[in-house]
Design a protein around this motif. Structure first.
Motif, PDB file in Angstrom:
ATOM      1  N   ALA A   1      35.295  44.795  46.625  1.00 12.50           N
ATOM      2  CA  ALA A   1      34.533  46.003  46.978  1.00 12.50           C
ATOM      3  C   ALA A   1      35.040  46.625  48.275  1.00 12.50           C
ATOM      4  N   LEU A   2      35.526  45.812  49.204  1.00 14.87           N
ATOM      5  CA  LEU A   2      36.066  46.351  50.456  1.00 14.87           C
ATOM      6  C   LEU A   2      37.339  47.162  50.228  1.00 14.87           C
ATOM      7  N   GLY A   3      37.993  46.926  49.113  1.00 13.05           N
ATOM      8  CA  GLY A   3      39.200  47.687  48.810  1.00 13.05           C
ATOM      9  C   GLY A   3      38.934  49.116  48.405  1.00 13.05           C
ATOM     10  N   THR A   4      37.773  49.385  47.840  1.00  7.35           N
ATOM     11  CA  THR A   4      37.472  50.725  47.323  1.00  7.35           C
ATOM     12  C   THR A   4      37.547  51.811  48.395  1.00  7.35           C
ATOM     13  N   PRO A   5      36.903  51.630  49.575  1.00 13.42           N
ATOM     14  CA  PRO A   5      36.958  52.700  50.573  1.00 13.42           C
ATOM     15  C   PRO A   5      38.364  52.974  51.119  1.00 13.42           C
ATOM     16  N   VAL A   6      39.279  52.041  50.956  1.00 11.61           N
ATOM     17  CA  VAL A   6      40.644  52.257  51.466  1.00 11.61           C
ATOM     18  C   VAL A   6      41.623  52.613  50.343  1.00 11.61           C
ATOM     19  N   GLY A   7      41.076  52.914  49.147  1.00  8.57           N
ATOM     20  CA  GLY A   7      41.912  53.406  48.064  1.00  8.57           C
ATOM     21  C   GLY A   7      42.499  52.353  47.148  1.00  8.57           C
ATOM     22  N   LEU A   8      41.976  51.136  47.190  1.00 16.16           N
ATOM     23  CA  LEU A   8      42.450  50.073  46.302  1.00 16.16           C
ATOM     24  C   LEU A   8      41.491  49.973  45.121  1.00 16.16           C
ATOM     25  N   THR A   9      42.020  50.117  43.906  1.00 20.95           N
ATOM     26  CA  THR A   9      41.149  50.121  42.739  1.00 20.95           C
ATOM     27  C   THR A   9      41.583  49.092  41.705  1.00 20.95           C
ATOM     28  N   GLY A  10      41.669  49.467  40.460  1.00 19.56           N
ATOM     29  CA  GLY A  10      41.859  48.583  39.320  1.00 19.56           C
ATOM     30  C   GLY A  10      42.832  47.433  39.469  1.00 19.56           C
ATOM     31  N   SER A  11      44.090  47.731  39.773  1.00 19.79           N
ATOM     32  CA  SER A  11      45.072  46.644  39.839  1.00 19.79           C
ATOM     33  C   SER A  11      44.764  45.696  40.999  1.00 19.79           C
ATOM     34  N   PHE A  12      44.185  46.213  42.078  1.00 18.35           N
ATOM     35  CA  PHE A  12      43.786  45.359  43.206  1.00 18.35           C
ATOM     36  C   PHE A  12      42.721  44.368  42.752  1.00 18.35           C
ATOM     37  N   ALA A  13      41.706  44.852  42.070  1.00 18.55           N
ATOM     38  CA  ALA A  13      40.632  43.974  41.594  1.00 18.55           C
ATOM     39  C   ALA A  13      41.200  42.890  40.679  1.00 18.55           C
ATOM     40  N   GLY A  14      42.094  43.285  39.787  1.00 22.24           N
ATOM     41  CA  GLY A  14      42.703  42.314  38.888  1.00 22.24           C
ATOM     42  C   GLY A  14      43.514  41.276  39.634  1.00 22.24           C
ATOM     43  N   CYS A  15      44.246  41.715  40.646  1.00 22.29           N
ATOM     44  CA  CYS A  15      45.066  40.810  41.455  1.00 22.29           C
ATOM     45  C   CYS A  15      44.191  39.758  42.136  1.00 22.29           C
ATOM     46  N   VAL A  16      43.068  40.192  42.703  1.00 20.54           N
ATOM     47  CA  VAL A  16      42.167  39.247  43.383  1.00 20.54           C
ATOM     48  C   VAL A  16      41.531  38.306  42.369  1.00 20.54           C
ATOM     49  N   ARG A  17      41.006  38.861  41.286  1.00 19.06           N
ATOM     50  CA  ARG A  17      40.319  38.026  40.274  1.00 19.06           C
ATOM     51  C   ARG A  17      41.267  37.017  39.634  1.00 19.06           C
ATOM     52  N   GLU A  18      42.509  37.416  39.441  1.00 19.00           N
ATOM     53  CA  GLU A  18      43.492  36.519  38.811  1.00 19.00           C
ATOM     54  C   GLU A  18      44.116  35.548  39.811  1.00 19.00           C
ATOM     55  N   GLU A  19      43.712  35.652  41.081  1.00 20.57           N
ATOM     56  CA  GLU A  19      44.219  34.763  42.148  1.00 20.57           C
ATOM     57  C   GLU A  19      45.741  34.827  42.235  1.00 20.57           C
ATOM     58  N   ALA A  20      46.273  36.037  42.113  1.00 18.75           N
ATOM     59  CA  ALA A  20      47.728  36.235  42.064  1.00 18.75           C
ATOM     60  C   ALA A  20      48.438  35.711  43.304  1.00 18.75           C
ATOM     61  N   HIS A  21      47.773  35.781  44.459  1.00 23.16           N
ATOM     62  CA  HIS A  21      48.426  35.354  45.701  1.00 23.16           C
ATOM     63  C   HIS A  21      47.724  34.158  46.363  1.00 23.16           C
ATOM     64  N   LEU A  22      46.958  33.403  45.602  1.00 17.32           N
ATOM     65  CA  LEU A  22      46.199  32.294  46.194  1.00 17.32           C
ATOM     66  C   LEU A  22      47.094  31.192  46.753  1.00 17.32           C
ATOM     67  N   ASP A  23      48.310  31.058  46.246  1.00 20.64           N
ATOM     68  CA  ASP A  23      49.218  30.039  46.783  1.00 20.64           C
ATOM     69  C   ASP A  23      50.044  30.554  47.961  1.00 20.64           C
ATOM     70  N   TRP A  24      49.911  31.839  48.302  1.00 22.23           N
ATOM     71  CA  TRP A  24      50.675  32.413  49.412  1.00 22.23           C
ATOM     72  C   TRP A  24      50.133  31.998  50.785  1.00 22.23           C
ATOM     73  N   PRO A  25      48.817  32.053  51.066  1.00 23.26           N
ATOM     74  CA  PRO A  25      48.322  31.673  52.404  1.00 23.26           C
ATOM     75  C   PRO A  25      48.691  30.252  52.845  1.00 23.26           C
ATOM     76  N   PRO A  26      48.632  29.240  51.974  1.00 28.54           N
ATOM     77  CA  PRO A  26      49.083  27.913  52.433  1.00 28.54           C
ATOM     78  C   PRO A  26      50.561  27.902  52.841  1.00 28.54           C
ATOM     79  N   TYR A  27      51.374  28.682  52.153  1.00 29.58           N
ATOM     80  CA  TYR A  27      52.793  28.795  52.501  1.00 29.58           C
ATOM     81  C   TYR A  27      52.948  29.459  53.867  1.00 29.58           C
ATOM     82  N   VAL A  28      52.229  30.571  54.079  1.00 29.79           N
ATOM     83  CA  VAL A  28      52.274  31.274  55.370  1.00 29.79           C
ATOM     84  C   VAL A  28      51.833  30.333  56.486  1.00 29.79           C
ATOM     85  N   THR A  29      50.775  29.584  56.232  1.00 27.47           N
ATOM     86  CA  THR A  29      50.219  28.677  57.238  1.00 27.47           C
ATOM     87  C   THR A  29      51.198  27.542  57.554  1.00 27.47           C
ATOM     88  N   ALA A  30      51.828  26.993  56.525  1.00 26.78           N
ATOM     89  CA  ALA A  30      52.802  25.917  56.741  1.00 26.78           C
ATOM     90  C   ALA A  30      54.007  26.429  57.530  1.00 26.78           C
TER      91      ALA A  30
END
Length: 192
Positions: free
Chosen positions: A124-153
């Motif tokens: 929902a926070l994406g809507t006011p900044v112009g992020l819509t359909g594909s953004f929601a799908g990306c979050v729901r599908e956890e497309a980048h969930l393995d990226w933060p542990p990599y960044v942190t390491a």
């Protein structure tokens, strides 16, 4: 927790650096690395105080700014909020709105120790900044969930032990607007 080597995720967000551990903004000569965590109240204060100055330096092509959204404070929430918010910021980068999303997520930062925002609230926070359909799908599908542990390491391998951490041309600078500006001016002066 993330000190061991993490393999680079097969799918990283749009706009990442060559190492795949940060979102690059701008193309100026001075390199700034900002290591942040969306759960970190000091990171929110850093963005509120220094963000506009950094934005101007990017726009005037004085700096290249790389944000490294870490999952450093996952244990400070009950649902891995740092990882999920950082992954959502990767989805925002895919949608070309990383910086706008960064600001709105920090503006709506939940307190430490609680559950953090839900995935639907992050969407929902994406809507006011112009992020819509594909953004929601990306979050729901956890497309980048393995990226933060990599960044942190990768950050841990660089001896980053706190957020926010700021490096100007690889040199640690306290995350204070005046000190960052001074370091950038010195780096520009040294380049002639």
């Amino acid at each position: 927790m993330y000190a061991q080597a993490q393999p680079r995720p097969a799918h990283v967000p749009a706009g990442v650096n060559a190492e795949g551990d940060g979102i690059v903004l701008g193309d100026g000569p001075v390199m700034i690395d900002a290591f942040i965590d969306f759960q970190c109240p000091y990171c929110r204060m850093f963005e509120e105080s220094s963000g506009p100055m950094l934005d101007t330096m990017v726009e005037t092509r004085r700096i290249t700014l790389t944000y490294h959204p870490m999952a450093f404070l996952d244990e400070m929430s009950t649902n891995r909020y740092s990882t999920r918010a950082s992954a959502a910021s990767g989805c925002a980068a895919d949608g070309g709105r990383f910086l706008e999303y960064l600001y709105i997520v920090f503006a709506n930062q939940p307190p430490e120790g609680g559950p953090g925002l839900t995935d639907e609230e992050l969407i929902a926070l994406g809507t006011p900044v112009g992020l819509t359909g594909s953004f929601a799908g990306c979050v729901r599908e956890e497309a980048h969930l393995d990226w933060p542990p990599y960044v942190t390491a990768r950050a841990a391998a660089r001896k980053v032990g706190a957020t926010p951490t700021v490096l100007v041309d690889g040199v640690l600078v306290r995350p204070h607007q005046r000190l960052i500006k001074t370091a950038v001016e010195a780096a520009l002066h040294a380049r002639g």
